[in-house]
Each structure stands twice: as C-alpha cells, then as structure tokens.
Design an enzyme around this catalytic site. Sequence first.
Site, mmCIF file in Angstrom:
data_model
loop_
_atom_site.group_PDB
_atom_site.id
_atom_site.type_symbol
_atom_site.label_atom_id
_atom_site.label_comp_id
_atom_site.label_asym_id
_atom_site.label_seq_id
_atom_site.Cartn_x
_atom_site.Cartn_y
_atom_site.Cartn_z
ATOM 1 C CB THR A 134 -0.912 0.014 1.241
ATOM 2 O OG1 THR A 134 -1.761 -1.135 1.199
ATOM 3 C CG2 THR A 134 -1.754 1.278 1.284
ATOM 4 C CE LYS A 159 -6.144 -1.633 -1.726
ATOM 5 N NZ LYS A 159 -6.693 -2.573 -0.726
ATOM 6 C CE LYS A 161 -5.509 1.793 1.335
ATOM 7 N NZ LYS A 161 -6.822 1.128 1.446
ATOM 8 C CG ASP A 189 -8.718 1.126 -1.586
ATOM 9 O OD1 ASP A 189 -9.906 1.471 -1.747
ATOM 10 O OD2 ASP A 189 -8.330 0.486 -0.592
ATOM 11 C CD GLU A 217 -9.834 -2.310 -2.338
ATOM 12 O OE1 GLU A 217 -10.142 -2.745 -1.220
ATOM 13 O OE2 GLU A 217 -8.662 -2.346 -2.782
ATOM 14 C CG ASP A 242 -12.686 -3.486 0.939
ATOM 15 O OD1 ASP A 242 -13.092 -4.439 1.628
ATOM 16 O OD2 ASP A 242 -11.764 -2.738 1.314
ATOM 17 C CE LYS A 266 -9.749 -5.201 2.965
ATOM 18 N NZ LYS A 266 -9.881 -3.749 3.257
ATOM 19 C CB CYS A 294 -5.056 -7.715 5.878
ATOM 20 S SG CYS A 294 -3.693 -6.750 5.184
ATOM 21 C CG ASP A 320 -4.271 -5.156 -0.200
ATOM 22 O OD1 ASP A 320 -3.114 -4.702 -0.149
ATOM 23 O OD2 ASP A 320 -5.267 -4.548 0.240
ATOM 24 C CG ASP A 322 0.140 -4.133 2.296
ATOM 25 O OD1 ASP A 322 -0.923 -4.481 2.842
ATOM 26 O OD2 ASP A 322 0.341 -2.971 1.887
#
Length: 355
Positions: A134, A159, A161, A189, A217, A242, A266, A294, A320, A322
């Site tokens: 991320t 990923k 943000k 995301d 996402e 998500d 998740k 996660c 995902d 990490d």
Amino acid sequence: MKITNIRISILKAPLKNPFITSLRRVDALEDLVVIVECADGSIGYGEGAPTPVITGETMGSMIAAIEHIKPYIIGLDIEDFDIILNNIHSTILKNTTAKSALEIALYDLKAKSVKQPLYKMLGGTHKTFKTDITISMGEIEKMISDSLDAVNLGYDTLKIKIGDNPQKDIERIIAIHDALDDNITLRLDANQGWTAQESVTLLHALEKQDIIAEFIEQPVAADDIEGLRYIKERVQTPLLADESIFSVKDARRLLEMQAIDYVNIKLAKTAGITQALQLADLSAEFGVKCMIGCMLEGPISVAAGVHVASAKADIITMLDLDAVSLLASHPVNTSIVFNESEIRLSEDIGLGVFY
C-alpha cells in the site's frame, strides 16, 4: 481437545510510516489477540484489528463480544467444530472482527488436532504468494518517493490510496504512473471517497491517457450498490468491491446485478475463515476472481489470510496482505516467511504462529 479457557491479549507494534486513507490514519498497530486453550495443552491463536469506520468495532466492543461468546464455547471439544462455529455466529449479531479472531484461533486448533498445516487441512497446495504493498495517501512527491522505494524493495504491484480530492487524485495517479516503469502494476483504492459520477469522470480522464489500473477498489459509499453498477457499465477499468461486501448475501446481490468485476475478501468482514471460503466459492460460481485483503492486522491474522488464499488459489488470484511488511518490527514469532512482496507458508501444523 476440550476447550478449557479463552483469554485475550493486546498486540501493539509501531508502523514504519503512518497508514493514511480517505477514511482514517493509523500510526501504530493495536490488535486484539484471542488465545483458546485446551485441556491437553494445545493453544490456538487468532487476531483482529478494530476498525470503527469500516466494521463498527472498537477494542472495547471486541473484548465485550468475546466475553459474551465465551460461555457458549468453553467446555466443548474441538471435534464439535461445527457446533462451536454455530455458537459463535448465533449468540451475537455483527461483531465480525471479534468473531473472525475467534474463528482463526479455532481453525488453528482444528488443524493442530489433525496434525496438518491449516492450508492443507483446507485443501490447499500452494505455499508461495506475492502481495502488493500500500502507498498511503499524501502529497504527490511523497507518494512518488514511497512508490519508488517499494519498487526498489522488489514490489511490482502497488496499491495507491486516494479519495480525498478528485482532482488531486488524478494528478497523483498520473504522476506515480509516469514515474514508474511499464512493468509495475497499479491498483487504485478510493475507500468510498468518490461519488459514482466523479468515479466515471476520473476514470475516463485516466483511460484517455492509457492509464488503466488493474482495478479501482470501492470508489463509492458501501451502500451505494446502484453507484457501483453505474460505474461498471461506463468504464474500462475493472471494479472491485470491498466495504460493500461483508457476507455471501452481499456478494450474491452484487454479482447477480453484474455490478462488479472482482470481490475483495477480508476475514474481518466475513466474520472469519468459514464465510471467506464460502465467498470464494460463490465468486467461482459467477466466474469472478477475488482478492484477499487485510485490515492492517499483524502476523496472526495475515497468516490466516494466506492459508485461505492457498485453499482457494484458483479463484483468489490477487493478494493485498502487506500489513506485516508495514510494521517497524515483527511482534509475533512465525514459521511463515514474510519477505517483503513474497510470503511463504511452512509445514508447521496449524497457522504456523507462536505468540
């Protein structure tokens, strides 16, 4: 293996850098660890991260939920696995992260009872996986720097943000894309930060510049189901749900509407491993691939996610996971190898963690 006690512990660890999204900022890990003890000395470990803005749970509410469920589990034998799971989910509604922590500990014990690694007990064979990392939301230069650092560490999937400012989000994505080699995959995301109309406008702007991420996402609010479908019908960039999916029922509705391209699993949302496996199976019925993610958890919960990924490797094609790599130190001993982008399961029975 009769369950004799359930106790809790608080797991704390600093992050290398603040974890920043459009929903929250986290500076240090603080998770609930659930420890289930049996009469023969066997111990199962589970973990959950309080995420009030997503699951509605705080550390206090998670502890209270565990205390509420305990009397319905203590005294049962791990061989009564289905009864135990039913008791967890029937005695209190919601509280998905608390239930997940309990489920993880019980699956750890169940695998130990049959003397197998959890992934093998679940039917998995894959042991080595690659995860993304991320890139927290921030100023453009900082996000570029973090992205380049991640690539230098061996990550080929980032990923990003975004979601606090649509125009700035476009500038961030273009700048990061232009700073990286073509072989680096970007995942976006927005954490519910955009409207459906903004999402289409932003993604069209990127697509006109030949920037098509692996997926976008959860760009809209969790309950904006029509918004998800509106986006999917108008853009090339694949759409991953998500926060809109906590349960198999949630996913079925979106899949039947053809409102999404991918499903994000998740454990903290699915209330544990059982429904996560069911969610993967449902996605397979619709021919839709999954990612397993996660909630900024520690090694216990992340390990459980990797075991699930192995069990459903044909449908869970994206990781995902990490969170362990984001920690400044590793607060849990584990035989699972977390080597930046690569995660390798071991042959130790159960989860492979030693708290």
